[in-house]
Enzyme design. Structure first.
Site, PDB file in Angstrom:
ATOM      1  N   LYS A   1      45.741  36.705  36.223  1.00 44.40           N
ATOM      2  CA  LYS A   1      46.105  37.857  35.395  1.00 44.40           C
ATOM      3  C   LYS A   1      47.617  38.090  35.350  1.00 44.40           C
ATOM      4  O   LYS A   1      48.115  38.743  34.441  1.00 44.40           O
ATOM      5  CB  LYS A   1      45.347  39.083  35.865  1.00 44.40           C
ATOM      6  CG  LYS A   1      43.839  38.911  35.608  1.00 44.40           C
ATOM      7  CD  LYS A   1      43.038  40.125  35.926  1.00 44.40           C
ATOM      8  CE  LYS A   1      41.581  39.937  35.553  1.00 44.40           C
ATOM      9  NZ  LYS A   1      40.816  39.190  36.590  1.00 44.40           N
TER      10      LYS A   1
HETATM   11  C1  PLP Z   1      39.639  38.729  36.286  1.00 44.06           C
HETATM   12  C2  PLP Z   1      39.200  37.523  37.010  1.00 44.06           C
HETATM   13  C3  PLP Z   1      38.180  36.706  36.503  1.00 44.06           C
HETATM   14  C4  PLP Z   1      37.455  37.044  35.219  1.00 44.06           C
HETATM   15  O1  PLP Z   1      38.293  36.970  34.104  1.00 44.06           O
HETATM   16  P1  PLP Z   1      37.835  37.589  32.716  1.00 44.06           P
HETATM   17  O2  PLP Z   1      39.001  37.516  31.824  1.00 44.06           O
HETATM   18  O3  PLP Z   1      37.417  38.995  33.025  1.00 44.06           O
HETATM   19  O4  PLP Z   1      36.690  36.768  32.260  1.00 44.06           O
HETATM   20  C5  PLP Z   1      37.868  35.561  37.196  1.00 44.06           C
HETATM   21  N1  PLP Z   1      38.477  35.242  38.367  1.00 44.06           N
HETATM   22  C6  PLP Z   1      39.439  36.021  38.891  1.00 44.06           C
HETATM   23  C7  PLP Z   1      40.059  35.619  40.176  1.00 44.06           C
HETATM   24  C8  PLP Z   1      39.839  37.167  38.227  1.00 44.06           C
HETATM   25  O5  PLP Z   1      40.811  37.929  38.745  1.00 44.06           O
END
Ligand code: PLP
Length: 453
Positions: A111
């Site tokens: 993210k």
């Molecule tokens: C947020 C997250 C996900 C899921 O991502 P999405 O965009 O919600 O599908 C998967 N793995 C980790 C480590 C995350 O932080």
């Protein structure tokens, strides 16, 4: 470039306004009004670029209301806190399996790619409009910390992050609540992630409150996040060998559908990625959707991969809009039925190039162990879900969404080794500053009223 709502009942906006608005006033999500089409010549030109330059070449097609030299500098700053020179390196495990490591940013999860950028876009906006911004988000773990690290200490901003108390990992909580920044509020909610997300939706639905505080969303519904995430798919595609890049399946640990949606949108822009696998944990609404066409909520069961513990995948609405040929009336019908009955059964569900896999908690430790034994490589519990069911007929590129160091207990239990990271060791020494609140819109609004900038 203009951006339209998936529900089709609100005017189109420019990039900066769509980013500042987050959720559209009609309840929909913003998407580009057209998708640019990349040619083979474009891809050949992109091949030579480093990460930040590639990101600029991509985003300038969308962020047409930001002066190019300004955009370039915003982007350059956004990728300076990554600890790996490639930003998004690919590790080859064997001739059929490789991993795209998306966890070298400041909070050690994918993210950061979008939220470092979003933080700088907000800062730019505050400066040019001479206005403060209050950012509000809900998180099941990694979004909150990544958003906080994108905005901490930025003048003119405050950030309020709702998270389910006790349901994030202790280190994820420390990343949110130990920042020592005055403009950061970690709000621990007595409830689940879906309760936090429901409260957030309620608050954003109140136009008066929203306008009064110049509230902006930072969840995966924000347009800038999806666009920023397209870039690492492009970068990875260009770094796969010419012989395999058009054969490779991208396997993506999925919760809110934001990450994998970005890859799919890039494919719709003419980048010939073969297919995507949506890898869920035991909270498997998307696995059920892609295998049966039935999109239906059920209760959330907390899992070893907490950032995927969600049962309503907000970004699915964007897929629906685009795969239904931009039919906003259809989107409204599906979302209304879904809201009132808790489900929607598609007659002829268009899967496009998606397949899906599901991995429950019983399997996660075994997968971490077998990947470690086979490849001497440590995957975090989210990435482990992606290894549950790799394709037999094509190579796989697994997106590693978090560093194993964020989940030391699960890894230690699986392989007897405890991964760590210097940035996390530092956090353990800092005091925890969190605010406990009821999962109640009134209590959250009162908190924002008292602390907004
Ligand atoms: C947020 C997250 C996900 C899921 O991502 P999405 O965009 O919600 O599908 C998967 N793995 C980790 C480590 C995350 O932080």
């Amino acid at each position: 470039m203009k951006f339209v709502s998936t529900r089709g009942q609100t005017p189109a906006l420019g990039f900066s306004d769509a980013v500042a608005t987050g959720l559209a006033p009609d309840g929909g999500l913003y998407l580009p009004e057209t998708l640019p089409q990349f040619t083979a010549a474009d891809l050949a030109r992109f091949q030579r670029l480093g990460y930040a330059e590639l990101c600029f070449e991509f985003l300038k097609l969308f962020a047409t209301d930001i002066e190019p030299s300004v955009l370039r500098s915003i982007i350059a700053r956004s990728y300076t806190k990554f600890s790996h020179p490639d930003i998004a390196p690919i590790v080859t495990l064997d001739e059929r399996t490789s991993v795209l490591e998306l966890f070298h940013g400041p909070t050690l999860a994918f993210k950061d790619f979008a939220l470092q950028l979003l933080g700088n876009l907000y800062e730019h906006q505050c400066a040019t409009r001479h206005q403060s911004i209050n950012v509000l988000g809900a998180t099941s773990g990694d979004t909150g910390s990544a958003a906080i690290h994108g905005l901490r200490g930025k003048p003119g901003t405050a950030i309020f992050i709702l998270y389910p108390d006790g349901r994030t990992s202790p280190l994820q909580e420390r990343q949110m609540a130990c920042t020592e920044a005055d403009n950061v509020y970690a709000l621990a909610i007595n409830g689940s992630f879906d309760d936090a997300q429901a409260a957030l939706k309620d608050i954003f639905a109140d136009q008066t409150f929203r306008t009064h505080h110049r509230l902006s969303a930072v969840n995966s519904i924000n347009l800038a996040r999806v666009l920023a995430q397209c870039v690492y798919y492009l970068y990875a595609y260009l770094r796969l060998s010419a012989a395999t890049r058009n054969e490779t399946e991208f396997v993506v640990p999925t919760g809110n559908f934001g990450n994998v949606l970005a890859g799919w949108m890039l494919q719709k822009m003419g980048v010939p990625i073969r297919s995507f696998k949506v890898a869920t944990n035991q909270n498997d609404i998307l696995h059920r959707l892609f295998t049966t066409g039935d999109y239906r909520v059920s209760a959330v069961t907390p899992s070893l991969a907490p950032s995927m513990d969600i049962q309503v995948s907000s970004n699915f609405e964007r897929f629906l809009y685009l795969s239904e040929g931009r039919d906003a009336a259809k989107v409204r019908e599906v979302m209304q039925t879904f809201k009132t009955t808790g489900g929607y059964k598609f007659e002829n569900f268009n899967r496009d190039t998606f397949s899906a896999s599901r991995c429950d908690d019983v399997r996660i430790p075994g997968i971490i162990k077998s990947v470690y034994e086979r490849f001497h490589y440590i995957v975090d519990p989210h990435t482990a879900c992606a290894f549950a069911d790799l394709a037999k007929d094509r190579p796989s590129l697994v997106l590693a969404t978090a560093s194993p160091a964020k989940f030391p207990d699960t890894i230690k239990a699986a392989i007897g080794v405890e991964p760590t990271d210097p940035s996390l060791e530092l956090l353990k020494k800092r005091p925890l500053k969190k605010h406990l609140l009821k999962a109640d819109t009134g209590a959250i609004r009162a908190f924002i009223d008292a602390n907004a900038v």
